[in-house]
Design a protein around this motif. Structure first.
Motif, PDB file in Angstrom:
ATOM      1  N   PHE A 180       0.803  -1.218   0.000  1.00 56.79           N
ATOM      2  CA  PHE A 180       0.000   0.000   0.000  1.00 56.79           C
ATOM      3  C   PHE A 180       0.843   1.278   0.000  1.00 56.79           C
ATOM      4  N   SER A 181       2.148   1.193  -0.131  1.00 57.10           N
ATOM      5  CA  SER A 181       2.990   2.387  -0.001  1.00 57.10           C
ATOM      6  C   SER A 181       3.471   2.945  -1.334  1.00 57.10           C
ATOM      7  N   GLY A 182       3.000   2.417  -2.462  1.00 56.10           N
ATOM      8  CA  GLY A 182       3.502   2.834  -3.768  1.00 56.10           C
ATOM      9  C   GLY A 182       3.253   4.288  -4.096  1.00 56.10           C
ATOM     10  N   VAL A 183       2.005   4.733  -3.997  1.00 58.39           N
ATOM     11  CA  VAL A 183       1.661   6.125  -4.322  1.00 58.39           C
ATOM     12  C   VAL A 183       2.358   7.084  -3.371  1.00 58.39           C
ATOM     13  N   GLN A 184       2.422   6.713  -2.098  1.00 59.48           N
ATOM     14  CA  GLN A 184       3.068   7.575  -1.108  1.00 59.48           C
ATOM     15  C   GLN A 184       4.555   7.756  -1.424  1.00 59.48           C
ATOM     16  N   VAL A 185       5.207   6.695  -1.874  1.00 60.37           N
ATOM     17  CA  VAL A 185       6.620   6.789  -2.249  1.00 60.37           C
ATOM     18  C   VAL A 185       6.808   7.774  -3.400  1.00 60.37           C
ATOM     19  N   VAL A 186       5.930   7.701  -4.382  1.00 58.44           N
ATOM     20  CA  VAL A 186       6.018   8.608  -5.539  1.00 58.44           C
ATOM     21  C   VAL A 186       5.842  10.065  -5.104  1.00 58.44           C
ATOM     22  N   LEU A 187       4.885  10.319  -4.219  1.00 56.73           N
ATOM     23  CA  LEU A 187       4.656  11.688  -3.752  1.00 56.73           C
ATOM     24  C   LEU A 187       5.852  12.213  -2.957  1.00 56.73           C
ATOM     25  N   PHE A 188       6.401  11.378  -2.086  1.00 52.45           N
ATOM     26  CA  PHE A 188       7.581  11.799  -1.329  1.00 52.45           C
ATOM     27  C   PHE A 188       8.776  12.029  -2.251  1.00 52.45           C
ATOM     28  N   LEU A 189       8.926  11.194  -3.269  1.00 57.18           N
ATOM     29  CA  LEU A 189      10.015  11.373  -4.220  1.00 57.18           C
ATOM     30  C   LEU A 189       9.884  12.702  -4.961  1.00 57.18           C
ATOM     31  N   ALA A 190       8.667  13.031  -5.354  1.00 53.38           N
ATOM     32  CA  ALA A 190       8.442  14.308  -6.033  1.00 53.38           C
ATOM     33  C   ALA A 190       8.816  15.477  -5.129  1.00 53.38           C
ATOM     34  N   GLY A 191       8.491  15.363  -3.835  1.00 52.58           N
ATOM     35  CA  GLY A 191       8.838  16.425  -2.897  1.00 52.58           C
ATOM     36  C   GLY A 191      10.335  16.524  -2.670  1.00 52.58           C
ATOM     37  N   LEU A 192      11.008  15.390  -2.570  1.00 52.95           N
ATOM     38  CA  LEU A 192      12.458  15.396  -2.347  1.00 52.95           C
ATOM     39  C   LEU A 192      13.203  15.990  -3.540  1.00 52.95           C
ATOM     40  N   LEU A 222       8.912  18.430   3.684  1.00 51.96           N
ATOM     41  CA  LEU A 222       7.959  17.375   3.324  1.00 51.96           C
ATOM     42  C   LEU A 222       6.710  17.352   4.203  1.00 51.96           C
ATOM     43  N   ARG A 223       6.611  18.269   5.139  1.00 56.27           N
ATOM     44  CA  ARG A 223       5.478  18.243   6.074  1.00 56.27           C
ATOM     45  C   ARG A 223       4.118  18.286   5.373  1.00 56.27           C
ATOM     46  N   PRO A 224       3.914  19.161   4.368  1.00 56.42           N
ATOM     47  CA  PRO A 224       2.612  19.117   3.667  1.00 56.42           C
ATOM     48  C   PRO A 224       2.345  17.774   3.000  1.00 56.42           C
ATOM     49  N   LEU A 225       3.408  17.131   2.474  1.00 56.58           N
ATOM     50  CA  LEU A 225       3.231  15.824   1.843  1.00 56.58           C
ATOM     51  C   LEU A 225       2.954  14.730   2.866  1.00 56.58           C
TER      52      LEU A 225
END
Length: 293
Positions: A180-192, A222-225
């Motif tokens: 279940f962590s796939g989309v979250q990883v992509v969002l965090f990567l975009a923020g980083l 990354l707090r908003p993400l």
């Protein structure tokens, strides 16, 4: 005269563009009203009604809060299912968000095969449809990793309950958490990737360690993400078709004498509970403005 006419022409062009936009939105708006908003409102009505199927159609009789009272006073299985699901959601959400953040930090580095590993971690999202995940759960595929076979599992189990409980939960559900962590990883990567290199370079020149950069640069940025991923994960897990409450609601849709009405009441009780959890998560993780003195 030409100068006076220019604003009108500009306004008419903007109005035309707006109308074209609304025309493209019409199919989506029609689908929202017919397939989402109407069933949403109709389910509220059914939760206060006794529904009877007849050859002439559906007949309803207003029963007030009867189904809601029975859910908490007579239906013991629903209460247990609700508690189990809330436990599942509340324990899994922080684990998924933390694991996704750690994976994003690892995948943000420069190494060979980075694109391949990013695709591997996102691939489960593509096949996470209801029937697929249901088949995986029914065949115990999510438990392909057996942590109880390793010494670290016994060591963690021997720790105090406060420390061992969350760690044991991670070990027992590690595949499901990764799933279940796939989309979250992509969002965090975009923020980083939006954190400028000059900021990291300046911190390194000032002697900041990796740990200090994480707490002082990465985490605040990354707090908003983190809030976005927490809300997304809560909604994702609450809508998971295989959790106990959703199965309970589906199984009781056709109870004799309680057709649809009772299951609608159960669904709205679940919705209110999850709405409260979402509200608490938003209040805890939202960005606070510092008061100026």
């Amino acid at each position: 005269m030409k100068k006076k006419g220019a604003p009108k022409k500009h306004a008419s062009l903007r109005t035309q563009n707006a109308l074209e936009g609304y025309i493209f939105l019409l199919p989506w708006l029609a689908g929202l009203l017919v397939f989402t908003l109407f069933p949403f409102l109709y389910s509220i009505f059914l939760s206060f009604s006794e529904v009877q199927m007849s050859p002439t159609g559906i007949k309803t009789r207003f029963v007030g809060l009867q189904w809601y009272k029975e859910a908490f006073t007579l239906d013991t299985t629903f209460t247990l299912s609700l508690l189990d699901t809330m436990k599942f959601v509340l324990l899994s959400t922080p684990m998924i968000v933390v694991v996704a953040l750690l994976l994003a930090l690892l995948l943000n580095g420069k190494f060979r095969g980075r694109g391949f590993f990013r695709a591997v971690f996102f691939f489960p999202v593509l096949i996470i449809s209801g029937p697929v995940i249901q088949e995986l759960l029914s065949t115990d595929t999510v438990a392909v990793i057996r942590p109880e076979n390793y010494l670290i599992y016994d060591f963690v189990a021997s720790l105090p309950t406060v420390l061992s409980a969350p760690l044991m939960y991670i070990f027992d559900n590690i595949v499901l958490i990764m799933w279940f962590s796939g989309v979250q990883v992509v969002l965090f990567l975009a923020g980083l990737q939006k954190i400028g290199y000059p900021i990291k370079e300046a911190a390194a020149i000032d002697g900041a360690s990796v740990w200090q950069m994480f707490w002082k640069i990465y985490l605040p940025f990354l707090r908003p993400l983190i809030l976005l991923n927490t809300i997304y994960t809560l909604v994702q897990l609450s809508a998971f078709s295989s959790n106990e409450v959703n199965k309970e609601i589906v199984n009781k849709m056709t109870l004799v004498g309680k057709t649809y009405g009772y299951s609608s009441a159960l669904a709205w009780i679940y919705f209110v509970c999850m709405l409260a959890v979402l509200g608490v998560a938003f209040l805890l993780l939202r960005e606070r403005k510092e008061s100026r003195r």
